[in-house]
Scaffold this motif. Structure first.
Motif, short mmCIF file in Angstrom:
data_model
loop_
_atom_site.label_atom_id
_atom_site.label_comp_id
_atom_site.label_asym_id
_atom_site.label_seq_id
_atom_site.Cartn_x
_atom_site.Cartn_y
_atom_site.Cartn_z
N ARG A 199 0.83 -1.21 0.00
CA ARG A 199 0.00 0.00 0.00
C ARG A 199 0.86 1.26 0.00
O ARG A 199 0.57 2.22 -0.70
N ASP A 200 1.91 1.23 0.79
CA ASP A 200 2.80 2.39 0.90
C ASP A 200 3.71 2.51 -0.32
O ASP A 200 4.06 3.61 -0.74
N LEU A 201 4.07 1.35 -0.88
CA LEU A 201 5.05 1.32 -1.96
C LEU A 201 4.43 1.52 -3.34
O LEU A 201 5.09 1.99 -4.27
N SER A 202 3.16 1.18 -3.47
CA SER A 202 2.51 1.17 -4.78
C SER A 202 2.62 2.49 -5.56
O SER A 202 3.00 2.48 -6.74
N PRO A 203 2.34 3.66 -4.92
CA PRO A 203 2.48 4.92 -5.68
C PRO A 203 3.91 5.16 -6.15
O PRO A 203 4.14 5.62 -7.28
N LEU A 204 4.89 4.83 -5.29
CA LEU A 204 6.29 5.01 -5.66
C LEU A 204 6.68 4.06 -6.79
O LEU A 204 7.41 4.44 -7.72
N ASN A 205 6.18 2.83 -6.71
CA ASN A 205 6.48 1.85 -7.76
C ASN A 205 5.93 2.28 -9.11
O ASN A 205 6.57 2.12 -10.14
N ASP A 206 4.71 2.81 -9.08
CA ASP A 206 4.09 3.29 -10.33
C ASP A 206 4.92 4.42 -10.94
O ASP A 206 5.15 4.44 -12.16
N LYS A 207 5.36 5.33 -10.08
CA LYS A 207 6.20 6.44 -10.56
C LYS A 207 7.53 5.92 -11.09
O LYS A 207 8.01 6.36 -12.15
N TYR A 208 8.12 4.97 -10.35
CA TYR A 208 9.42 4.43 -10.76
C TYR A 208 9.31 3.73 -12.11
O TYR A 208 10.18 3.89 -12.98
N LYS A 209 8.25 2.92 -12.30
CA LYS A 209 8.09 2.20 -13.57
C LYS A 209 7.98 3.17 -14.74
O LYS A 209 8.53 2.93 -15.82
N TYR A 210 7.26 4.27 -14.51
CA TYR A 210 7.13 5.29 -15.57
C TYR A 210 8.50 5.91 -15.88
O TYR A 210 8.89 6.05 -17.04
N LEU A 211 9.23 6.27 -14.82
CA LEU A 211 10.55 6.90 -15.00
C LEU A 211 11.54 5.91 -15.62
O LEU A 211 12.35 6.28 -16.48
N TYR A 212 11.46 4.66 -15.19
CA TYR A 212 12.37 3.62 -15.71
C TYR A 212 12.14 3.42 -17.21
O TYR A 212 13.10 3.32 -17.99
N LYS A 213 10.88 3.39 -17.60
CA LYS A 213 10.55 3.24 -19.02
C LYS A 213 11.04 4.45 -19.81
O LYS A 213 11.62 4.31 -20.89
N SER A 214 10.81 5.65 -19.26
CA SER A 214 11.24 6.89 -19.94
C SER A 214 12.76 6.96 -20.03
O SER A 214 13.31 7.35 -21.07
N TYR A 215 13.43 6.57 -18.96
CA TYR A 215 14.90 6.62 -18.93
C TYR A 215 15.49 5.65 -19.95
O TYR A 215 16.42 6.00 -20.70
N ASN A 216 14.97 4.43 -20.00
CA ASN A 216 15.46 3.46 -20.97
C ASN A 216 15.21 3.90 -22.41
O ASN A 216 16.04 3.70 -23.30
N LYS A 217 14.05 4.49 -22.62
CA LYS A 217 13.73 4.99 -23.96
C LYS A 217 14.71 6.09 -24.36
O LYS A 217 15.17 6.15 -25.51
N LYS A 218 15.03 6.97 -23.40
CA LYS A 218 15.98 8.05 -23.69
C LYS A 218 17.37 7.48 -23.99
O LYS A 218 18.06 7.95 -24.90
N CYS A 219 17.76 6.45 -23.26
CA CYS A 219 19.06 5.81 -23.51
C CYS A 219 19.09 5.17 -24.90
O CYS A 219 20.12 5.23 -25.59
N GLU A 220 17.98 4.58 -25.30
CA GLU A 220 17.91 3.97 -26.63
C GLU A 220 18.00 5.04 -27.71
O GLU A 220 18.64 4.84 -28.75
#
Length: 559
Positions: A154-175
């Protein structure tokens, strides 16, 4: 909460309807009576793949139906609303699966046919099944981070959602950066080559449908003499003085003109006849003029042949038709612009990457800190629970190591380390723990995690494997505790666990007309005492085992 399970023509079950209640429900029965089949039925209700082998012999299909009360399951209600599945006024959710003899199944939710994946998604909100072979999840290091995260979901879910979005964006930028960097390799040579190709296609000035027009023209110019000869022959046929078509029509006109005054109906023919004569004269004139205008133009023929040769050369290099050549031309222009702007774009992308790096690192660090806090609590609580389960001399540690780079679940590598004997060093769980110890660790973990678990119903399938006596009794107490906030369904061989459950179901196998079938019934009082005695002593139930069973139930009732 699971209210009812209806089973028809499923393996050893012919037609059974089981009414569940809140709290601690237990199933017992002899080996082979169908306890595992019951768990299989629940798994299929949750969206597992079905097999036609489950269909009872001589039947064309099996039907499984489960009725759930989801009035307290707000997360599921929100999900159902999202996928447009309506719930009836009683907040009942009905899942049914009909397994056909062709291997397919018909899946329905509240009467509406849905894909199997939808049932699987919904099932994750309803029941958590922990089987005797699920200890394997404890032995896989990659599952440890998921287990730890489930405690703080419950506490981690909002952070995880944000992290997944940033992780996807970061990898896309690296590509994107990698793509641009590859473009910059031999940049000048690439620009020179692309510019040459672009100029070659543009200089050809290819027009849409040009090739078809050129082929038609070259066909005509190559056959001018034959066309002129044919037209001359037609002209002679139509205009010959001896047998002129115009003369023939004029004669017809004169003959009809003589008798037109005798019949008024003939007057309507003259305008049409006059039109024919006029059109035929015009046709003869046009044929003659067209024929006279045809000349063998060797220069034009050579020009067309050279043009077609150029087009064919471009087709061999850039595409098998004009449309493909033009598509290639546009791709070359796009590629050329990318390379020319590559250095400028690379600088911008690197700035964006750096900004994303800072954001994702901040988010990953927050997640890591929450995991470290949760690890401390897990270490403390798990040791307490395991002490109750007769694992007293153990040490347990959640080892969290920072990864060298970001991963889909953050920057942490998580591994459970344990020591089960005094003086032994901490080591990986899979290297130390036995099957019975793994069952107790997982039960302890379920006890700790039940406060945050999203599923309202928890199923334990023979979790008592490898334990007995006082340890089994403590396992039953743990499950009973879980049942205060969750519906618990347990399949067990343990008399200690069975004695603690408030709702006891017995699965029995019978034979009728050369057919084997199993039945499920709720047992009370004397029947329950007898079944506990059977579990205590085996097949031969004695007065002593009956007395022990009665005492065991009384002890459990007073806990």
């Amino acid at each position: 909460m699971l209210l009812k399970l209806n089973i028809s023509n499923f393996a050893v079950f012919e037609k059974e309807s089981i009414d569940f209640e809140n709290g601690f429900n237990v199933f017992t029965g002899e080996t082979g009576s169908g306890k595992s089949i019951l768990i299989e039925a629940l798994s299929l209700i949750l969206g597992e793949r079905a097999s036609k082998d489950f269909i009872r012999k001589g039947k064309k299909s099996s039907l499984l139906e489960a009725i759930f009360d989801i009035s307290q399951n707000k997360n599921l209600e929100n999900f159902l609303d999202l996928i447009n599945i309506e719930i009836d006024d009683n907040d009942f959710l009905i899942i049914s699966r009909e397994i056909m003899d062709n291997g397919k199944s018909i899946n329905k939710i509240n009467g509406r046919t849905v894909p199997l994946n939808t049932i699987k998604e919904i099932g994750s909100y309803l029941i958590d099944i922990y089987g005797q072979f699920d200890n394997e999840s404890l032995f896989k290091k990659e599952n440890h981070i998921k287990m730890l995260d489930s405690l703080i979901d419950r506490d981690l879910s909002p952070l995880n959602d944000k992290y997944k979005y940033l992780y996807k964006s970061y990898n896309k930028k690296c590509e994107e950066i990698k793509y641009i960097q590859e473009k910059l390799i031999n940049k000048d040579i690439k620009i020179e080559q692309l510019q040459y190709e672009l100029n070659e296609i543009d200089d050809a000035n290819i027009q849409q449908f040009e090739e078809e027009k050129l082929l038609n023209e070259i066909k005509k110019l190559s056959n001018v003499q034959e066309i002129k000869t044919s037209l001359y022959e037609v002209y002679n046929i139509l205009s010959s003085d001896s047998n002129s078509s115009v003369n023939s029509l004029n004669k017809v006109y004169s003959i009809l003109n003589k008798v037109k005054n005798f019949d008024d109906g003939l007057h309507d023919l003259f305008p049409r006849l006059e039109l024919l004569i006029e059109e035929l004269q015009s046709l003869i004139y046009d044929i003659r003029n067209y024929s006279e205008g045809l000349d063998v133009d060797d220069e034009r023929l050579l020009t067309i042949e050279n043009r077609i040769s150029l087009i064919n050369r471009l087709k061999r290099k850039y595409g098998f038709n004009l449309e493909k050549i033009l598509e290639y031309r546009n791709s070359v222009e796009k590629e050329l612009n990318i390379i020319k702007d590559a250095e400028k774009n690379l600088n911008e992308l690197n700035i964006e990457k750096e900004q994303l790096f800072k954001s994702i690192k901040t988010c990953a660090d927050k997640i890591s800190n929450k995991r470290k806090d949760a690890a401390i609590i897990l270490e403390k609580n798990l040791l307490k629970e395991l002490h109750d389960l007769n694992m007293k001399n153990i040490k347990f540690k959640v080892n969290i190591i920072k990864k060298p780079d970001f991963s889909p679940d953050g920057i942490d590598s998580v591994e459970f380390l344990i020591s089960t004997n005094i003086g032994s060093d901490l080591n990986s769980v899979q290297k130390v723990v036995s099957g019975g110890e793994a069952s107790r660790i997982m039960l302890a973990f379920k006890k700790i995690s039940c406060e945050t678990d999203n599923s309202q119903t928890m199923v334990f399938d023979e979790i008592d494997a490898g334990i007995s006596g006082k340890t089994a009794q403590m396992a039953g107490i743990k499950m009973n505790y879980i049942s205060k906030n969750h519906q618990v369904i347990c399949v067990t061989h343990s008399p200690q666990i069975a004695s603690i459950a408030k709702k006891h179901f017995l699965i029995e196998k019978g034979i009728s007309e050369n057919n084997t079938f199993s039945t499920v019934k709720r047992i009370y009082n004397k029947d329950k005492i007898y079944e506990i005695a059977r579990l205590l002593s085996g097949m031969k139930v004695t007065e002593k085992s009956l007395s022990n069973a009665k005492e065991l139930i009384e002890i459990s009732d007073n806990m």
